[in-house]
Design an enzyme around this catalytic site. Structure first.
Site, PDB file in Angstrom:
ATOM      1  N   GLU A  38      50.354  -6.260  -4.943  1.00  0.00           N
ATOM      2  CA  GLU A  38      49.444  -5.575  -4.377  1.00  0.00           C
ATOM      3  C   GLU A  38      50.146  -4.682  -3.332  1.00  0.00           C
ATOM      4  OE1 GLU A  38      46.588  -3.406  -3.041  1.00  0.00           O
ATOM      5  OE2 GLU A  38      45.762  -4.925  -4.410  1.00  0.00           O
ATOM      6  N   GLY A  43      42.190  -8.491  -2.308  1.00  0.00           N
ATOM      7  CA  GLY A  43      40.687  -8.232  -2.076  1.00  0.00           C
ATOM      8  C   GLY A  43      40.314  -6.873  -2.541  1.00  0.00           C
ATOM      9  N   CYS A  46      36.538  -3.724  -3.213  1.00  0.00           N
ATOM     10  CA  CYS A  46      35.272  -4.377  -2.893  1.00  0.00           C
ATOM     11  C   CYS A  46      35.237  -4.955  -1.436  1.00  0.00           C
ATOM     12  CB  CYS A  46      34.928  -5.525  -4.135  1.00  0.00           C
ATOM     13  SG  CYS A  46      33.309  -6.360  -3.723  1.00  0.00           S
ATOM     14  N   LYS A  55      27.537  -3.917   2.566  1.00  0.00           N
ATOM     15  CA  LYS A  55      26.608  -4.701   2.763  1.00  0.00           C
ATOM     16  C   LYS A  55      26.333  -5.230   4.201  1.00  0.00           C
ATOM     17  CE  LYS A  55      26.340  -3.187  -1.362  1.00  0.00           C
ATOM     18  NZ  LYS A  55      27.241  -2.227  -1.969  1.00  0.00           N
ATOM     19  N   GLY A 183      22.944  10.575  -6.213  1.00  0.00           N
ATOM     20  CA  GLY A 183      21.820   9.583  -6.289  1.00  0.00           C
ATOM     21  C   GLY A 183      21.937   8.191  -7.277  1.00  0.00           C
ATOM     22  N   GLY A 184      23.263   8.010  -7.395  1.00  0.00           N
ATOM     23  CA  GLY A 184      23.641   6.589  -8.092  1.00  0.00           C
ATOM     24  C   GLY A 184      23.593   5.660  -7.048  1.00  0.00           C
ATOM     25  N   HIS A 454       4.271 -20.263  -4.835  1.00  0.00           N
ATOM     26  CA  HIS A 454       3.236 -19.466  -3.988  1.00  0.00           C
ATOM     27  C   HIS A 454       3.140 -19.573  -2.507  1.00  0.00           C
ATOM     28  CE1 HIS A 454      -0.497 -16.965  -3.248  1.00  0.00           C
ATOM     29  NE2 HIS A 454      -0.892 -18.125  -2.762  1.00  0.00           N
TER      30      HIS A 454
END
Length: 476
Positions: A38, A43, A46, A55, A183-184, A454
């Site tokens: 690497e 990692g 992402c 996120k 707009g993806g 519910h």
């Protein structure tokens, strides 16, 4: 131990992102010696430049939106006095760092040898790692080098006025206005985030709808939700000219009717997809080549093995979904294949697809158009989330849409469920049920037999299946 013995291993993985480290961990758990090369941080995209930091920022945006909703809808006298951007960034980076430490710790515990440096192929079983020398892999080599943001001809990202998603993620300050091109999922998420942070946002997509690879109703409901939040959404539109200004950009956008609109913004964010990274990999040295789009296609998709035996490919190098959770499954498959096990091929048709905007979208399986294009006889049922009590509480709109095969007589869907599509708050946490339903070829009556709690948003899913099974109470 000699240098030759030190640099001989069973499996050599190039790239430590989701696909790479999952391959390494699974191979090590099966008793194989593994070297992971690497050049940056384990990692990958992402963890460090994509899923996790973005996120985290979208969660902060959700908190800001919640305060606005509390004041305007629920009578809670709360306001956002200001945004401490450095503090938000520090929290985001701490989450990333903790995850990075976790991945690195797992690799150490599994006795995976991580070698820092750029790697290039020198043969079908040999790799040169910068600063570490030549390595030989007895079982095989795994290519997991990931992707980077796609740029457009004539648009140069300067990191300030014209930016990629990477640049936007690490910006030192927030803009007052943003023009998002694409707009993806990535473009929609960044448009949503900047709007939550108070920016004026224009979102431009060349296709006729947002998320053009998703079901038409998903794109329609998403656009409705974004417009309700004050985002200007222009689908079927293209960027025809861009002028750089000292403090931003002035862009010309051609609409579907042929009109040309001038849009000014502090920042133009290019979000038109990603391209595979093969720079310096020297595929030809191992007898490989990339296609015209830069992908390294496998000759055997059931094993993700290339035309050169023993060289496998996972993650964004594959011409597939480009999703981190898919690359995780690909890594497991390749590791088990290299260990001599009958690995289970990745079923891409049952991989869930999520966009973490506000509102969110989540889908699995076929769209309605795809099912009809295959000549399938289908039954489709759609239910607005606002038809449920919990949907009214959230007040964000959205919908549940299910496509099922209509086999036999009776007018009901008596064949397997082909696709589940959701738009609304927190639907990313609801799609797992849809994934199991589609993957197990369940029929609407199978799902209708189970009671959904519910009041929840998920009861809209239950009601949709009840209706398809001919037992619905609230739909016809």
């Amino acid at each position: 131990m000699s240098q030759t013995e030190t640099n001989t291993t069973d499996v050599l993985v190039i790239g430590g992102g989701t696909g790479g480290y999952s391959t390494a961990l699974r191979a090590a758990s099966l008793g194989l010696r593994v070297v992971l090369a690497e050049r940056d941080l384990v990692g990958g995209t992402c963890l460090h430049r994509g899923c996790i930091p973005s996120k985290a920022m979208l969660h902060a945006a959700e908190l800001v939106d919640g305060i606005t909703e509390a004041r305007e809808r629920w009578g809670v006298k709360a306001t956002v006095d200001s945004l401490d951007w450095p503090a938000l960034v520090a929290t985001r980076d701490a989450i990333v760092a903790r995850n990075h430490q976790g991945v690195a710790g797992h690799l150490r515990a599994a006795q995976v040898r991580v070698v820092q440096g750029s790697a290039r192929l020198t043969g079908p079983r040999t790799v040169h790692i910068e600063g570490a020398g030549e390595f030989t892999a007895r079982r095989g080599i795994v290519l997991a080098t990931g992707s980077r943001p796609r740029l457009l001809p004539g648009l140069v990202a300067d990191g300030r006025r014209v930016v990629t998603s990477d640049d936007a993620l690490f910006a030192t300050e927030l803009p007052a206005s943003v023009l998002v091109l694409g707009g993806g999922a990535i473009g929609v998420e960044y448009a949503s985030f900047h709007r939550s942070m108070g920016a004026e946002v224009t979102l431009v997509e060349a296709a006729g709808r947002l998320l053009p690879l998703e079901d038409e109703d998903v794109g329609r409901h998403l656009a409705r939700g974004l417009r309700k939040r004050g985002i200007t959404v222009r689908t079927g539109s293209t960027l025809t000219a861009t002028e750089l200004l000292p403090d931003g950009v002035r862009a010309t956008v051609r609409t579907p009717k042929g009109d040309e609109l001038v849009v000014g913004a502090e920042r133009l964010l290019i979000a038109v997809g990603r391209v595979p990274v093969t720079d310096g990999l020297d595929l030809a040295a191992a007898g490989l080549s990339a296609d015209e789009r830069g992908f390294v296609a496998p000759a055997d998709r059931s094993r993700l093995e290339t035309a050169v035996p023993g060289i496998h490919v996972v993650g964004d190098l594959l011409p597939s979904l480009g999703l981190a959770h898919a690359s995780f499954a690909e890594g497991l498959l390749v590791a088990e294949t290299l260990a001599g096990l009958p690995g289970r091929a990745v079923d891409y048709a049952t991989v869930p697809r999520v966009t973490y905007s506000s509102p969110q979208t989540a889908s699995v399986g076929l769209t309605e158009a795809e099912a009809r294009a295959r000549g399938l006889e289908i039954k489709v049922n759609t239910m607005p989330l606002a038809a449920t009590a919990k949907g009214m509480v959230h007040g964000q709109g959205g919908m549940v849409k299910v496509i099922a095969a209509a086999e036999g007589a009776g007018g009901h869907a008596t064949g397997p469920v082909l696709g589940v599509h959701l738009v609304g708050p927190h639907v990313s946490e609801m799609i797992a049920e849809g994934q199991l339903i589609v993957a197990w070829d369940a029929e609407p009556s199978d799902v209708a037999a189970h009671i959904h709690a519910h009041p929840t948003l998920s009861e809209a899913v239950g009601e949709t299946f009840l209706t398809l099974a001919g037992r619905g109470l609230h739909q016809h």
